[in-house]
Design a protein around this motif. Structure first.
Motif, PDB file in Angstrom:
ATOM      1  N   GLU A  75       0.829  -1.207   0.000  1.00  0.00           N
ATOM      2  CA  GLU A  75       0.000   0.000   0.000  1.00  0.00           C
ATOM      3  C   GLU A  75       0.865   1.260   0.000  1.00  0.00           C
ATOM      4  O   GLU A  75       0.560   2.241  -0.674  1.00  0.00           O
ATOM      5  N   VAL A  76       1.964   1.233   0.777  1.00  0.00           N
ATOM      6  CA  VAL A  76       2.884   2.373   0.810  1.00  0.00           C
ATOM      7  C   VAL A  76       3.502   2.583  -0.569  1.00  0.00           C
ATOM      8  O   VAL A  76       3.575   3.711  -1.073  1.00  0.00           O
ATOM      9  N   LEU A  77       3.965   1.492  -1.186  1.00  0.00           N
ATOM     10  CA  LEU A  77       4.582   1.595  -2.515  1.00  0.00           C
ATOM     11  C   LEU A  77       3.587   2.125  -3.542  1.00  0.00           C
ATOM     12  O   LEU A  77       3.940   2.945  -4.396  1.00  0.00           O
ATOM     13  N   ASN A  78       2.358   1.671  -3.465  1.00  0.00           N
ATOM     14  CA  ASN A  78       1.333   2.117  -4.405  1.00  0.00           C
ATOM     15  C   ASN A  78       1.107   3.620  -4.280  1.00  0.00           C
ATOM     16  O   ASN A  78       1.016   4.335  -5.291  1.00  0.00           O
TER      17      ASN A  78
ATOM     18  N   VAL B  42       4.421   5.522  -5.696  1.00  0.00           N
ATOM     19  CA  VAL B  42       4.580   5.574  -7.161  1.00  0.00           C
ATOM     20  C   VAL B  42       3.458   6.372  -7.814  1.00  0.00           C
ATOM     21  O   VAL B  42       3.649   6.963  -8.893  1.00  0.00           O
ATOM     22  N   SER B  43       2.288   6.428  -7.180  1.00  0.00           N
ATOM     23  CA  SER B  43       1.184   7.229  -7.720  1.00  0.00           C
ATOM     24  C   SER B  43       1.465   8.721  -7.559  1.00  0.00           C
ATOM     25  O   SER B  43       1.173   9.519  -8.458  1.00  0.00           O
ATOM     26  N   GLN B  44       2.044   9.096  -6.418  1.00  0.00           N
ATOM     27  CA  GLN B  44       2.317  10.512  -6.156  1.00  0.00           C
ATOM     28  C   GLN B  44       3.584  11.001  -6.843  1.00  0.00           C
ATOM     29  O   GLN B  44       3.669  12.173  -7.207  1.00  0.00           O
ATOM     30  N   PHE B  45       4.568  10.106  -7.001  1.00  0.00           N
ATOM     31  CA  PHE B  45       5.870  10.523  -7.539  1.00  0.00           C
ATOM     32  C   PHE B  45       6.275   9.618  -8.702  1.00  0.00           C
ATOM     33  O   PHE B  45       7.177   8.791  -8.597  1.00  0.00           O
TER      34      PHE B  45
END
Length: 288
Positions: free
Chosen positions: A111-114, A117-120
């Motif tokens: 969830e953190v990775l998602n 990568v969505s924000q940056f």
């Protein structure tokens, strides 16, 4: 603050002569002055250039990049400075993050990775599977996540504890149908147990241990297959409890807590891409 050309020249001399003392001696300078000016250069560029030891120096990735350019004609120097400033202050480039395999594959970390990568989207993530502490600067790793029982090899690194979880005992429904569920510690002694080497030391003497592994996923998988009762971090087992793959037993017994430690080389030279990941991790696990 802009980088001084004199400081850049001292940096180039230091690299060419293989150390601060050697550069100072050859050019008739005080070692303390060279060392101080190099620190000012790092401060001006907002990144670490040298790894200093008692006998010699090593270049960081940023140090190699800078030296490569200032060894060229002087017209490339400003380009090198602008490139370093851009890398430190922008949310792009590569972020290398090391953690244990079990933590990397956990749903909450996904969830953190998602979110990241969505924000940056301009940041490339590289995940490195490591069970032990390493020299982050020499291995070119931006962040490392380790359980608290692992000793950090460099005490100068920033260490932040951000996740605490109890350890619990978990078994599959099929296992509990085939074997009577333990109601106390004495009955637990009759069951096969699956655990890590650290958690094995927490179990009573005489416990029947079938599997010892540092891979939490393997312990969970074997427990789900009915091969015994696993001693596992409760917070990482939520999904399997909800899916009915595991059942927690002896819920009134809590073993030693497990905590995750976030490790990175320096607050002072923390790139924005790294700072963003630190922020997301702390926010996510503060919620948990």
């Amino acid at each position: 603050m802009k980088a001084s050309m004199d400081d850049l020249y001292l940096f180039m001399l230091t690299v060419r002569h293989g150390g601060i003392s050697a550069a100072a001696t050859v050019h008739g300078l005080q070692r303390s002055k060279v060392s101080r000016r190099l620190q000012e250069l790092e401060k001006a560029l907002h990144c670490q250039l040298l790894i200093r030891t008692t006998r010699h120096i090593e270049l960081t990735e940023n140090g190699r990049l800078l030296y490569q350019h200032i060894s060229q004609p002087l017209t490339d120097v400003n380009h090198a400075i602008n490139l370093l400033e851009s890398q430190q202050n922008s949310l792009q480039g590569t972020l290398r993050l090391a953690a244990t395999a079990s933590f990397i594959s956990s749903p909450m970390f996904a969830e953190v990775l998602n979110t990241y990568v969505s924000q940056f989207p301009l940041v490339r993530l590289e995940l490195v599977y490591l069970q032990k502490s390493v020299d982050l600067e020499r291995e070119n790793i931006d962040l490392q996540l380790l359980p608290n029982m692992v000793e950090i090899i460099n005490h100068d690194y920033v260490q932040q504890t951000f996740l605490t979880s109890t350890n619990g005992l978990f078994a599959s429904p099929a296992y509990l149908q085939q074997h009577s569920e333990p109601k106390n510690m004495a009955e637990l002694q009759q069951h096969w147990l699956l655990t890590s080497s650290y958690n094995a030391t927490l179990l009573p003497e005489g416990s029947k241990i079938r599997l010892v592994s540092e891979d939490i996923n393997m312990i969970q998988h074997m427990a789900s297959l009915g091969q015994g009762i696993g001693l596992l971090p409760t917070i990482l087992m939520r999904e399997f409890l909800q899916q009915g793959k595991l059942v927690q037993v002896l819920t009134d017994i809590n073993y030693s807590d497990i905590m995750m430690t976030l490790v990175y080389p320096s607050r002072r030279f923390l790139p924005e891409k790294t700072r963003a990941m630190v922020t997301l991790l702390r926010q996510k696990f503060a919620e948990e």
